[in-house]
Design a protein around this motif. Sequence first.
Motif, mmCIF file in Angstrom:
data_model
loop_
_atom_site.group_PDB
_atom_site.id
_atom_site.type_symbol
_atom_site.label_atom_id
_atom_site.label_comp_id
_atom_site.label_asym_id
_atom_site.label_seq_id
_atom_site.Cartn_x
_atom_site.Cartn_y
_atom_site.Cartn_z
ATOM 1 N N TRP A 1 -4.749 4.363 -5.833
ATOM 2 C CA TRP A 1 -6.192 4.269 -5.710
ATOM 3 C C TRP A 1 -6.800 3.196 -6.620
ATOM 4 N N PHE A 2 -6.270 3.056 -7.815
ATOM 5 C CA PHE A 2 -6.915 2.225 -8.832
ATOM 6 C C PHE A 2 -6.134 0.957 -9.165
ATOM 7 N N GLU A 3 -5.172 0.600 -8.330
ATOM 8 C CA GLU A 3 -4.336 -0.563 -8.621
ATOM 9 C C GLU A 3 -4.983 -1.890 -8.221
ATOM 10 N N GLN A 4 -6.006 -1.868 -7.390
ATOM 11 C CA GLN A 4 -6.677 -3.093 -6.921
ATOM 12 C C GLN A 4 -5.658 -4.051 -6.274
ATOM 13 N N GLU A 5 -4.639 -3.472 -5.644
ATOM 14 C CA GLU A 5 -3.493 -4.259 -5.209
ATOM 15 C C GLU A 5 -3.793 -5.180 -4.027
ATOM 16 N N ALA A 6 -4.917 -4.991 -3.354
ATOM 17 C CA ALA A 6 -5.257 -5.856 -2.225
ATOM 18 C C ALA A 6 -5.869 -7.185 -2.671
ATOM 19 N N TYR A 7 -6.015 -7.366 -3.985
ATOM 20 C CA TYR A 7 -6.746 -8.520 -4.494
ATOM 21 C C TYR A 7 -5.890 -9.360 -5.439
ATOM 22 N N ALA B 1 -3.574 -2.568 -19.535
ATOM 23 C CA ALA B 1 -2.597 -3.625 -19.757
ATOM 24 C C ALA B 1 -1.203 -3.176 -19.337
ATOM 25 N N ALA B 2 -0.870 -1.926 -19.636
ATOM 26 C CA ALA B 2 0.440 -1.402 -19.254
ATOM 27 C C ALA B 2 0.576 -1.311 -17.741
ATOM 28 N N ARG B 3 -0.483 -0.867 -17.061
ATOM 29 C CA ARG B 3 -0.430 -0.788 -15.600
ATOM 30 C C ARG B 3 -0.267 -2.182 -14.985
ATOM 31 N N ALA B 4 -0.996 -3.146 -15.515
ATOM 32 C CA ALA B 4 -0.899 -4.507 -14.987
ATOM 33 C C ALA B 4 0.491 -5.079 -15.215
ATOM 34 N N GLY B 5 1.047 -4.821 -16.395
ATOM 35 C CA GLY B 5 2.392 -5.298 -16.675
ATOM 36 C C GLY B 5 3.417 -4.680 -15.751
ATOM 37 N N THR C 1 0.590 -15.851 -9.120
ATOM 38 C CA THR C 1 0.836 -14.415 -9.041
ATOM 39 C C THR C 1 -0.492 -13.699 -9.231
ATOM 40 N N PRO C 2 -0.582 -12.422 -8.834
ATOM 41 C CA PRO C 2 -1.813 -11.694 -9.108
ATOM 42 C C PRO C 2 -2.147 -11.715 -10.599
ATOM 43 N N VAL C 3 -3.431 -11.796 -10.900
ATOM 44 C CA VAL C 3 -3.909 -11.880 -12.278
ATOM 45 C C VAL C 3 -4.744 -10.652 -12.589
ATOM 46 N N THR C 4 -4.419 -9.966 -13.667
ATOM 47 C CA THR C 4 -5.275 -8.893 -14.167
ATOM 48 C C THR C 4 -5.886 -9.329 -15.485
ATOM 49 N N VAL C 5 -7.203 -9.291 -15.552
ATOM 50 C CA VAL C 5 -7.926 -9.612 -16.776
ATOM 51 C C VAL C 5 -8.253 -8.297 -17.483
ATOM 52 N N LEU D 1 -10.521 -17.186 -5.618
ATOM 53 C CA LEU D 1 -9.434 -16.236 -5.431
ATOM 54 C C LEU D 1 -10.028 -14.883 -5.072
ATOM 55 N N PRO D 2 -9.406 -14.152 -4.138
ATOM 56 C CA PRO D 2 -9.939 -12.836 -3.761
ATOM 57 C C PRO D 2 -9.971 -11.893 -4.965
ATOM 58 N N SER D 3 -11.144 -11.376 -5.281
ATOM 59 C CA SER D 3 -11.330 -10.542 -6.469
ATOM 60 C C SER D 3 -11.714 -9.124 -6.077
ATOM 61 N N SER D 4 -11.225 -8.169 -6.844
ATOM 62 C CA SER D 4 -11.543 -6.773 -6.586
ATOM 63 C C SER D 4 -13.008 -6.504 -6.905
#
Length: 247
Positions: free
Chosen positions: A7-13, A24-28, A137-141, A173-176
Amino acid sequence: MGDLTTWFEQEAYAVRFDWGQDGAARAGARGDTVIIVDILRFSTAVAAHVAAGATVEPRHWKEGADTSLLSPRSANPSPRPPSLSQGRGRQEEPIALASPNGAMCCRAASTSGARAIFAGALVNSSAVAAAARALKTPVTVIACGEKWPDGSLRFALEDLLGAGAVIAALRNLPSSPEAKAARAVFLSARSQLPTRLLTCGSGIELIDKGKEADVHYAARLDFLSVAPRLREGIFSNNLTPDDRIMS
């Protein structure tokens, strides 16, 4: 049916946004490129030291370390902080920076398997966005936030603004929705960054501690053209000629 793992991974973006060590751990764990944003003062200090030719080692917050960014007498910040420009120069050994927020978020992203880790701030938002984009690659800020006395995560306006600045620089870039919200907060405050940082809770704290010059320095948007990247536990400049901010 979805669950907490999806639900909260924002994986489509391609561009994602999250908070603190857990984010940070989830993004890693997703293998994202992770940009750590701790404006007052960890990621700003990393960018400033790297711009001055040094390397930086993020340390556990309980380890004594040099966390200085600017001397209290600095009225006109420059890319080379006074603490480095006065005889310190390029370091053979990394400067150790301890932080309960930025450094610990770096550790969380690294140990969980991030594709790459950068230190992002208002002062280098465009440069770090360009370097992250180049990895394709996908970027998590990550807005690191601050800590309450009980150790729980405290909302930090300065980190939301810094994260929004990086996300804004990751244009096209497509953003959540979460990332778009951070970007909108930054864009609404872009013309008032010094005021916002000086009057938010973390800014007031640093002013009370005699570090007002650091807050002014941290509010300088795109002041530095460096993209500090963490490799083998050490931040150094990642920039290539194609990554540099075009003037």
